[in-house]
Each structure stands twice: as structure tokens, then as C-alpha cells.
Design a protein around this motif. Structure first.
Motif, PDB file in Angstrom:
ATOM      1  N   ALA A  89      15.211  10.390  -8.924  1.00 38.57           N
ATOM      2  CA  ALA A  89      14.009  10.285  -8.485  1.00 38.57           C
ATOM      3  C   ALA A  89      13.983  10.463  -6.798  1.00 38.57           C
ATOM      4  CB  ALA A  89      13.581   9.051  -8.777  1.00 38.57           C
ATOM      5  N   ILE A  90      12.715  10.907  -6.520  1.00 37.55           N
ATOM      6  CA  ILE A  90      12.510  11.134  -4.814  1.00 37.55           C
ATOM      7  C   ILE A  90      11.352  10.209  -4.662  1.00 37.55           C
ATOM      8  CG2 ILE A  90      12.077  12.431  -3.031  1.00 37.55           C
ATOM      9  CD1 ILE A  90      13.522  14.600  -4.322  1.00 37.55           C
ATOM     10  N   SER A  91      11.468   9.638  -3.585  1.00 33.76           N
ATOM     11  CA  SER A  91      10.464   8.620  -3.088  1.00 33.76           C
ATOM     12  C   SER A  91      10.061   8.690  -1.530  1.00 33.76           C
ATOM     13  CB  SER A  91      10.882   7.067  -3.519  1.00 33.76           C
ATOM     14  OG  SER A  91      11.475   6.618  -2.522  1.00 33.76           O
ATOM     15  N   GLY A  92       9.015   8.006  -1.202  1.00 29.67           N
ATOM     16  CA  GLY A  92       8.850   7.921   0.294  1.00 29.67           C
ATOM     17  C   GLY A  92       9.194   6.185   0.443  1.00 29.67           C
ATOM     18  N   ALA A  93       8.491   5.893   1.344  1.00 30.54           N
ATOM     19  CA  ALA A  93       8.345   4.327   1.565  1.00 30.54           C
ATOM     20  C   ALA A  93       7.363   4.164   2.185  1.00 30.54           C
ATOM     21  CB  ALA A  93       9.873   3.834   2.290  1.00 30.54           C
ATOM     22  N   ASN A  94       6.639   2.955   2.096  1.00 32.37           N
ATOM     23  CA  ASN A  94       5.347   2.210   2.979  1.00 32.37           C
ATOM     24  C   ASN A  94       6.223   1.873   4.072  1.00 32.37           C
ATOM     25  OD1 ASN A  94       4.267   2.209  -0.063  1.00 32.37           O
ATOM     26  ND2 ASN A  94       2.871   2.632   1.519  1.00 32.37           N
ATOM     27  N   PHE A  95       7.279   0.842   3.777  1.00 32.34           N
ATOM     28  CA  PHE A  95       7.776   0.212   5.099  1.00 32.34           C
ATOM     29  C   PHE A  95       9.415   0.270   5.074  1.00 32.34           C
ATOM     30  CE2 PHE A  95       3.785  -1.295   6.404  1.00 32.34           C
ATOM     31  CZ  PHE A  95       3.184  -1.595   5.200  1.00 32.34           C
ATOM     32  N   MET A  96      10.042   0.275   5.926  1.00 33.26           N
ATOM     33  CA  MET A  96      11.505   0.114   6.025  1.00 33.26           C
ATOM     34  C   MET A  96      11.922  -1.121   6.693  1.00 33.26           C
ATOM     35  SD  MET A  96      12.884   3.839   6.121  1.00 33.26           S
ATOM     36  CE  MET A  96      12.309   4.242   7.823  1.00 33.26           C
ATOM     37  N   VAL A  97      12.713  -2.281   6.468  1.00 30.79           N
ATOM     38  CA  VAL A  97      13.008  -3.454   7.091  1.00 30.79           C
ATOM     39  C   VAL A  97      14.061  -3.127   7.783  1.00 30.79           C
ATOM     40  CG1 VAL A  97      13.085  -5.873   7.099  1.00 30.79           C
ATOM     41  CG2 VAL A  97      11.573  -4.600   5.213  1.00 30.79           C
ATOM     42  N   ALA A  98      14.131  -3.243   9.093  1.00 32.05           N
ATOM     43  CA  ALA A  98      15.267  -3.034   9.827  1.00 32.05           C
ATOM     44  C   ALA A  98      16.354  -4.175   9.699  1.00 32.05           C
ATOM     45  CB  ALA A  98      14.987  -2.994  11.456  1.00 32.05           C
TER      46      ALA A  98
END
Lengths: 220, 513, 264
Positions: free
Chosen positions: B236-245
Motif C-alpha cells: 500500500a502507498i499512502s501520503g500523510a496529513n501529519f508526521m509527529v517529530a
């Protein structure tokens, strides 16, 4: 190759920001916001109920003593043939479901996708719920099962304890943060799945359970 | 890498092998016509105009209502702006922290400077994960559209199946998205049925017999068509709305459940994300998960939000990758004014409120991002030299409605003017003669020399005197005045200008004559 | 804030504008094409007790150039503006758009020119610049200016007056205090009319489509007059209405406010 790209990108970022003073992020950009604040609501549980019903999900209240019979009642309402019960659910529930003649499926060993697709319903507990937005959060701990369990079957009966319900998103995030830091996967559910992609007409139930039935357990 | 090879025919020539997925429209977006030209074409599409008017009005009202419910909405916007500013101003720190935590959580991190590098990495990762099946399922992701990933995979002999309903409609329709949230808004229900009937069977389970145009039945057809793809998906390939550092957590905000399907059923998950999509801490999510649902679909909360921090034992994909893409973002970051556009959380509130977008739809913008954010970000990412990119910053009346609704307070009208300045400077640098530039120079001279302007004012009054009694107003006039007068009457200039009236009736100190 | 009526017989010293000198900023288009608006502004302010002067060096706020991306060409205009209006406490224009441009862009342009002296001059002028609706309500403290306009009107809040100058509901409050007036609500009032300065020339087709929507909404109110605080937006909408022979007449907000029973 990846180190080369990494170094190049980080180098570009640093060069791009060279016009800024050498301060820490906090000193450089204060954020005027207090985290985890409750929202003032007249009655948290009533608001939660309102929102769940607004999402066209089913909602019932019960007590710890009547919980098991409500679970069975809900499953029977939807003509459930088979139901997957995650490990960690109270024994009383699995006993009541079996006694009612419904086929109980356990996830040990893990059900295949095909088997899961052929399972009518799932019952889970939850980790926390937010009243203002009618959101239920699973951290997939005991009683909740792995994520596919609450995704593939078409009916999801979700047990929410009254003291799990907080006012709104900020409190809920504060409550779920430890689970995130433990690297648990988290799923937020607010009503059933929906889309407005065709002429902006809202259609309920695309993927994901088309029926969500919330049982609020209130001992008081 | 096994690229699709041409098929050798019996006559010894070669033909391209049949495609695995529907072919998108030919041509590159960057070669699109200038906005005014494409806008004129789009204005001639009554189905789209009706759809857009209904859709945008509805979604605007919903957003206004749910934003209005929160008495601290403005404080939320300020917090969203500040948190994103903090992130961008220290992006190197947060990128390093994010990578550390992603890695510690068991996710492999890759970096891509541009679209070509990103696609090379992604194709390599997919190849390494696939068995015999040459297909992936994907969740809607603007980043993957930006890099044209689907076509890169197609060329490598891998089918990328869109699973978001609107993206499915667009993909099966051999089309391009026209909105970042509701990409098929330009299609009405009968068109959707036609597309499903014509194409579903070629690429999977056909549409049911006797499919009608009820949206719920169309959605039901999509559910069935996609179900088998979900159930057999390996990658599966996705994007992301947020990445939490501070934890290495990715967040996906969705409505339909196709995201959850992709994120939990596949064996391998590859997430392609722009480097600016970071938030510093888990706690910061409380701000954005209030701002985003209310600003985008106009709901208190979207149906499903998924958060994950590396593989979870016994639950979902056990192999995870994140591909961090630059693709022009560091260029934007280096512009102290322009970098404000990187706060964007892709909610589409600006698009929904834009009166220009409502008239022409997304295809007029020749870019992955339409509307106000597209008119700013696309020329920043792609540069201002192509015909379409030089026209995008001018695709706005600067009415300001977009800034009012932006959850992270991007000063879009100011950035549009800023990009217009870049276009002008770019043209000047290239040299040559430009009519507009000459006119502006002359106008600038006139307005900075009071005597020149006073003379022009008098000339106007003289013209008025000449025309009074003969002509009541100007009707249609030759080009270029026709641009205005084709649709509008214009009064003839009055015979006495204001300054002449004042000089006639007042002394210079303000007393009356 | 008091609502003061300016009935005859009142001593000048009671007049809200007594002792105030206003530098009239006519706005370039008004000077040439719509002098009735600055004329009405002058008459209205004098009726309220102000002394109104017209600094002759004024030309334009520069908005058409800066909004098309020509910063360098606008800087001399900003310089001229600051010079023309230097030293006045009140610079008042019948144009929310021009006032918005001065307050929102002149400082940015002074910084672009890297001229701190100009920036200081601009800061002073910016602090003194008002749209007529703001000057009446905030500085003179009046909403009832003694106006009489016995007609049915509808009001279009122009985008720049609303979102750049931030005049808020002041124009509407002033209109509501006009005697004899009937105000019809304009559907989708806060949607842009499609003018957008050079937008109308660079994107004429979209501009006309938007103006047509606005004209349709105006016509649907049954009003006799369309009122707005910016003459070029009025020109845009009324141009379409005129071509349609709608019979609806445009009038600037300040002309309504300046109308009195004697003049009717």
C-alpha cells in the motif's frame, strides 16, 4: 544514495533558513496555546449521545450489569450470524453471545482476510471518547483487537465506559498520548464511513463498518 | 527494475504493451495553457458550473457553521499558524528528530530531492516487496500526484489502484482531479455511472448489472469493485496529513475507510510525504485535528483518523517506509515571505470559498493544486517561467475571502501579489519589450509627478466636454477596451473633474468662495 | 459613540467635526470619472463642521501597479502620497479600496525600497488615513449624518473595504440611519463582484461571469439604487446592469449620506 539526498536536503533547509536568528524553536516562535484544556459542556454524556446520533450511528445506555444483554440485543438487531470477539473482552460478554446462539470467532490464530470479510460483526471496547465531536478512539489494546477487526466486518458494536468520555479533542489527545508514545496504533472513529464525492451528496458506508452501535456503560 | 518492454509483433515491429491502469490525459500539467485561456473553456461547461456552484455553496456553509460553533476558533487559527511557523523555521531540527524516531520505531526513512528521485526510490521499494502480483493500492495523496507516481509505476509494469472514491472516478475516467478534497466534483452522477459501466470491468470487478445513478448505489459499486483489491493487497502507498517529530507517528485523516483498508491489510506500507508536513509533538495534534476536519469537509470530525508509529506486532504492515520529498519545498522555504505558504495543511477551505474557482473549477489551473493555494504554491514549486505558471498568480481578484478561512492564516492575497512581483521581475530579467511593463512605467511616472497627473485629469474633462450631448455612455469599443466594454456600459467622463470643482468653489485653505 | 443629528440652529461648536481639518484624498478614478463622490464627501464633512482641504499634489494610492506586481514603479507613488498628505491628522477618502491599499501596502513598499525615512513618513500617513465610513463613525462619532434619501437601495460591501480596510458594519449602520431609505438585503453580499483591478482585463471572461452573478443578485432585490463604497466596483456591476437595461442606478455610499431633504 540516500545519505547523499539526505545531506543535500538538510543542507538546503539550513541554507534556506540562514536569514533567521539562532534561537531555539520555543524561544523563536512562542505558541500562545494551553494544551489539554477541557471544553465547558453542560453534560458531557448527553453531548456525546447527541453527536453519535447526529452521525446516524446507534446509541444506547446501559449499566455494567446489563451490558452483556445489550451487546447481544444489538447484534441480534442487525441479524448477526457471526461475530469476532477480541481477546480481553469481559467473559460475561463472550458467554452471553455464545449462549444466544451466535457464532463466535476468535482472532487466535489470526483470521484471514477472507474469513474476516465473511464475519458479520465485531464487538470492541475503546480507550477514550470525545463528547463534543462524538469521537471514539481505539488504541487496539485488550478488548479492542487488531485494527482489521474493527474495519472489515459490517457491524461494529463499541463499548464506551462513562469515565472514558472526556469533553473534546484536547483532553482526548492528552489521554491517548501515552498510548501513542508506546507506539500503539490508534484509530479515531466518528460515526460510520461516508463520502461526499459524488455531486457532494453524502453517502454513508463506503468501506468500513456501515453500522456503528455505541453502548455507553454508566454505573451511576 | 523490470520496465515494461515493447511487444514484438509477428511482423518484427514493436508496439507498446497494453496498459495496466487507465491512461491519464496526454501531456504534462506544466505545458497547460495560460489560465485565462483554459478558464474560458471551463466557463463553457454548464454541468461543471452547476456542480461547482452547488458543491462550493454547500461546503462553505458547512464550514462556516462548524467553525462558528467553536468560540476559540480564532485562537485555534493563531495556534495553528504559530506551530507551523515553529516547525518551518526549524525544519532541519525537526526533520532530524523525525528521522530518528521513525527509525527507532522500525520505519525505514528515505530522502528524495525531486520527483524523479522519489519515483526511483518508490519503484525500487515496491519491486522489492512484491511477489508475483504487480499491483499496489493507494490512498489519496497530493504528494504522489505532484511527482506523477502512478505513471512511474505503470512504466515499471506496476499497477497503482486508486481507492479513494473520487480518485477512482478520476482514474477510471482517464481524467485529472479538479479539487484536492473532492477531486471528481466536476462529474455528475450520470457521468460517474457511465464511467463505472465502461471501465470497471477492464480493471477488476465490473459494475453491477442495472446500476442506476443514485449516489449510494454508485458508492456501493465502488465498495464491491475495490473490496477484492483491498483483500489481496500486498503493498500500500499512502501520503500523510501529519508526521509527529517527537514520536515518529504518521497521521491520516479520511472519510471513507479506504485509508484504513490500505493501512491495515497490506504487508508493506510506503508513505510519501512532503518535508513540510511535520508537527513537533503529539500534543500539537489537538490543534490540527480541530482545524482540519472543520475547515475541509465542514464536519466536527471526519469519520476515520489513523495514527501509527512504525509496525505494530501482529497488526497490519510489518514493513514500513517513509519517503520524504523536497521537490521544490526548500526553494519555497528560502523565500522569507513565500515560505508562509508551506504552512498549508491541504484542507481546501480556500478553494471552496474562492469565487474564481467556483466559476472555472480546478482544471483551469494546470496544476495539482488549484484555487488560491495552487495559484501561490505551484509557481513557487515549479517556477514562474512557464506560460501557465506566469498566469496563475493573476488568477484572482484579491478579494481576500481565502485568508479569512485559512486555518493556518496563510496571507494568500499578499502571497499572490508577491508572486505577481516575481513574475514581473522574471520577465524584466529576461529582457525584451513588454507592453504591460511599458504602460506600467508610464503610469508610474504619471502618478509620481503631480503635474503630469493634473494634466491627465484635465484631458479627461476635455474629453467629457467633447462627448457630452453626443454620447450618453460608451458601448462596445475596439480591442483592448473591448475586454471591458463587451459586457459593460461605461459612462463618459464628466465635464468637470473633482479638483477643478474644488478649485472653483474653495480657497486653498478650505474656506468657501 | 453618540448619534448626533445635525439639525439647523445648532451652533457650530456642537458640530461633530468642529475644529477638525480633513485632507481629502479624492482617489484617482474619482477625480476624473466620479467627482460626485469626493464632492459629496466634501459637502458632508463641511455640513458636520469640518474644514476640508484638497492637497493638490495627490495622485493615486498606487494599487493598480503594486497589485500587478510592479513594486519598483510604485515606490515613487508612495513617496508622493506621503509628501502630499504630510502633516495632516485626518486623510479621508470615499474609497475603502484605496484606504486599504495605503494602510496595507505602503509600509511594505517603503521596506521594499529599503528607505527607513520613507517608512517613517508612511507610518505617519497610514495612521491618519480613513475611509469616509470609518471617519464618520469612529472619529466624528456619528451614525446619523442628517441624510435623506427616500429610495429603495441595496448595498454591496466591496471586498477591499471589508477585508483589507476592515470597515466592518459601519457603512450599513450609516445607511440605516438615513431617513426615508429602504434597504433590501443583497443575496451573497460578500461575494466578489469580479472587478479585481487588472483582473478584469487579464481574465475578462471570468470577470464578466462573476459580475453577471452579482448583477443578478442585485436585480433580484428589486432595489432602485445599488450602493457601494468603491466607484470602480460600482462601475463594474452597474456596467453589466446597464447593458441589461435593468434600470438600477449606481450611487456611492457617500452620495447617499450627503443627500438632504433640501436637495431632494
Amino acid at each position: 544514495m540516500s545519505t547523499e539526498a539526505r545531506d543535500a536536503i538538510l543542507g538546503r533547509v539550513r541554507a534556506a533558513l540562514a536569514d533567521l536568528p539562532p534561537l531555539t524553536p520555543e524561544a523563536d516562535t512562542p505558541v500562545a496555546w494551553t494544551y489539554g484544556q477541557p471544553r465547558a459542556l453542560d453534560n458531557i454524556l448527553d453531548q456525546f449521545e447527541d453527536r453519535i446520533i447526529d452521525y446516524r450511528a446507534a446509541f444506547e445506555r446501559c449499566t455494567p450489569a446489563t451490558l452483556a444483554e445489550h451487546v447481544v440485543g444489538a447484534l441480534q438487531t442487525y441479524g448477526t450470524a457471526s461475530v469476532v470477539l477480541p481477546s480481553g473482552l469481559p467473559r460475561s460478554i463472550s458467554d452471553a453471545v455464545a449462549a444466544a446462539g451466535l457464532e463466535v470467532r476468535l482472532d487466535e490464530p489470526q483470521l484471514t482476510r477472507i474469513e474476516l470479510d465473511a464475519t458479520s460483526a465485531v464487538v470492541t471496547t475503546c480507550a477514550v471518547a470525545a463528547a463534543e465531536t462524538g469521537t471514539i478512539m481505539l488504541d487496539h489494546g485488550p478488548g479492542q483487537g487488531r485494527r482489521a477487526l474493527s474495519l472489515v466486518p459490517d457491524v461494529h458494536v463499541c463499548i464506551v465506559l462513562a469515565d472514558q468520555v472526556v469533553s473534546d479533542v484536547p483532553e482526548a489527545v492528552a489521554r491517548i498520548a501515552p498510548a501513542i508514545r508506546e507506539r500503539r496504533p490508534i484509530t479515531w472513529i466518528s460515526g460510520g464511513s461516508a463520502t461526499s464525492d459524488i455531486e457532494l451528496s453524502r453517502v454513508e458506508g463506503v468501506h468500513g463498518p456501515r453500522t456503528l452501535h455505541v453502548l455507553l456503560v454508566d454505573g451511576s | 527494475m523490470s520496465k515494461k518492454l515493447p511487444v514484438v509483433t509477428s511482423r518484427g515491429g514493436t508496439v507498446e504493451p497494453p496498459r495496466l491502469t487507465p491512461a491519464p490525459p496526454p501531456g504534462r500539467l506544466i505545458d497547460s495553457p495560460r489560465f485565462p485561456a483554459q478558464a474560458k473553456v471551463e466557463l463553457g461547461n454548464p454541468v461543471q458550473r452547476k456542480n461547482l456552484h452547488h458543491a462550493m455553496t454547500t461546503i462553505r456553509d458547512k464550514r462556516a457553521r462548524v467553525a462558528g460553533e467553536l468560540d476559540n476558533w480564532e485562537d485555534l487559527r493563531l495556534a495553528g499558524e504559530a506551530i507551523k511557523n515553529r516547525t518551518l523555521r526549524h525544519l532541519d531540527t525537526y526533520l532530524v528528530q523525525l528521522e530518528e524516531n521513525l527509525t527507532a520505531a522500525g520505519t525505514e526513512v528515505h530522502w528524495a530531492r525531486d520527483a524523479e528521485e522519489a519515483n526511483r526510490i518508490i519503484v525500487g521499494l515496491v519491486e522489492a516487496s512484491l511477489g508475483e502480483t504487480r499491483e499496489v493500492v493507494k490512498i489519496k495523496s497530493m504528494a504522489t500526484q505532484e511527482i506523477d507516481m502512478n505513471e512511474a509505476l505503470e512504466e515499471a509494469g506496476i499497477a497503482a489502484w486508486e481507492t479513494d472514491l473520487a480518485e477512482l472516478i478520476v482514474q477510471l475516467g482517464h481524467d485529472r482531479p479538479s479539487h484536492i478534497l473532492v477531486p471528481a466534483i466536476h462529474r455528475n452522477r450520470s457521468e460517474v455511472r457511465e464511467i463505472f459501466n465502461a471501465e470497471m470491468g477492464t480493471y477488476g470487478r465490473p459494475a453491477p448489472e442495472g446500476l442506476d445513478t443514485e449516489p449510494k448505489n454508485l458508492a456501493g459499486a465502488a465498495r464491491l469493485h475495490l473490496r477484492e483489491k483491498f483483500l489481496r493487497s500486498k503493498v500500500a502507498i499512502s501520503g500523510a496529513n501529519f508526521m509527529v517529530a517527537d514520536t515518529g507517528t504518521l497521521v491520516i485523516v479520511e472519510s471513507e475507510g479506504n485509508g484504513r483498508m490500505c493501512l491495515t491489510l497490506a504487508d508493506t506500507l510506503i508513505s510519501v510525504v512532503g518535508i513540510e508536513k511535520i508537527v513537533p509533538t503529539v500534543e500539537d495534534l489537538e490543534v490540527f485535528l480541530q482545524l482540519l476536519p472543520r475547515s475541509s469537509t465542514g464536519e466536527r470530525m471526519n469519520p476515520y483518523t489513523s495514527m501509527w508509529t512504525g509496525p505494530a506486532s501482529g497488526d497490519g504492515p510489518q514493513t514500513m517506509h517513509v519517503v520524504l520529498i523536497d521537490n521544490g519545498r526548500t526553494q519555497v522555504l528560502s523565500d522569507p515571505k513565500g515560505r508562509e505558504a508551506l504552512r498549508c495543511i491541504r484542507c481546501s477551505a480556500c478553494i471552496n470559498v474562492c469565487p474564481v474557482y467556483e466559476k472555472v473549477g480546478g482544471h483551469a489551473y494546470g496544476s495539482v493544486y488549484p484555487g488560491p493555494i495552487g495559484a501561490v504554491l505551484t509557481p513557487q514549486l515549479r517556477g514562474v517561467t512557464s506560460a501557465v505558471d506566469a498566469s496563475l498568480p493573476y488568477a484572482s481578484t484579491l478579494c481576500g475571502a481565502c485568508f479569512d478561512v485559512c486555518p493556518v492564516r496563510i496571507p494568500l492575497p499578499d502571497l499572490l501579489v508577491h508572486m505577481r512581483h516575481k513574475v514581473v521581475e522574471g520577465k524584466k530579467a529576461k529582457g525584451g519589450v513588454h507592453t504591460e511593463s511599458a504602460i506600467m512605467k508610464a503610469t508610474g511616472r504619471m502618478f509620481s509627478h503631480p503635474r503630469l497627473w493634473a494634466a491627465a485629469v484635465n484631458a479627461g474633462a476635455l474629453g467629457g466636454k467633447a462627448l457630452t450631448g453626443r454620447v450618453k455612455h460608451f458601448g462596445p469599443l475596439p480591442w483592448p477596451l473591448s475586454k471591458w466594454t463587451n459586457a459593460r456600459d461605461v459612462p463618459i467622463p464628466p465635464t468637470e473633474s473633482f479638483r477643478a470643482w474644488y478649485a472653483r468653489t474653495h480657497h486653498e485653505d478650505g474656506s468657501l468662495k | 459613540m453618540t448619534t448626533t443629528s445635525t439639525s439647523p440652529g445648532r451652533s457650530f461648536a456642537d458640530a461633530p467635526g468642529w475644529g477638525k481639518t480633513v485632507a481629502l484624498f479624492a482617489a484617482c478614478a474619482n477625480d476624473v470619472m466620479f467627482p460626485q463622490a469626493p464632492i459629496a464627501t466634501t459637502r458632508l464633512l463641511e455640513r458636520l463642521g469640518c474644514r476640508v482641504v484638497f492637497p493638490k499634489k495627490q495622485t493615486c494610492c498606487g494599487q493598480p501597479l503594486v497589485n500587478t506586481g510592479y513594486y519598483d514603479e510604485t515606490v515613487p507613488i508612495v513617496r508622493n502620497f506621503a509628501k502630499a498628505f504630510e502633516g495632516y491628522d485626518y486623510v479621508v477618502a470615499p474609497s475603502g479600496s484605496c484606504v486599504g491599499a495605503v494602510r496595507h501596502q505602503h509600509q511594505m513598499l517603503a521596506d521594499h525600497a529599503k528607505d527607513p525615512g520613507l517608512r517613517r513618513d508612511v507610518d505617519a500617513v497610514v495612521a491618519a488615513t480613513f475611509d469616509i465610513s470609518e471617519f464618520l463613525v469612529d472619529v466624528l462619532g456619528v451614525t446619523d449624518v442628517g441624510a435623506y434619501f427616500p429610495h429603495v437601495v441595496t448595498y454591496h460591501p466591496t471586498c477591499h473595504s471589508l477585508r483589507v480596510a476592515h470597515v466592518g458594519d459601519k457603512p450599513m449602520r450609516l445607511l440605516q440611519a438615513v431617513r426615508g431609505i429602504t434597504i433590501k438585503d443583497l443575496p451573497d453580499a460578500d461575494r466578489c463582484c469580479g472587478f479585481g483591478g487588472t483582473f478584469a482585463l487579464k481574465n475578462p471572461d471570468v470577470s464578466v461571469a462573476m459580475a453577471a452573478d452579482k448583477a443578478r443578485n442585485v436585480a433580484s432585490t428589486g432595489a432602485e439604487y445599488l450602493v457601494a463604497g468603491d466607484n470602480l466596483c460600482l462601475l463594474n456591476i452597474s456596467g453589466v446592469l446597464g447593458r441589461q437595461q435593468s434600470g438600477i442606478r449606481p450611487i456611492h455610499l457617500v452620495e447617499v449620506l450627503a443627500s438632504t431633504e433640501e436637495e431632494s
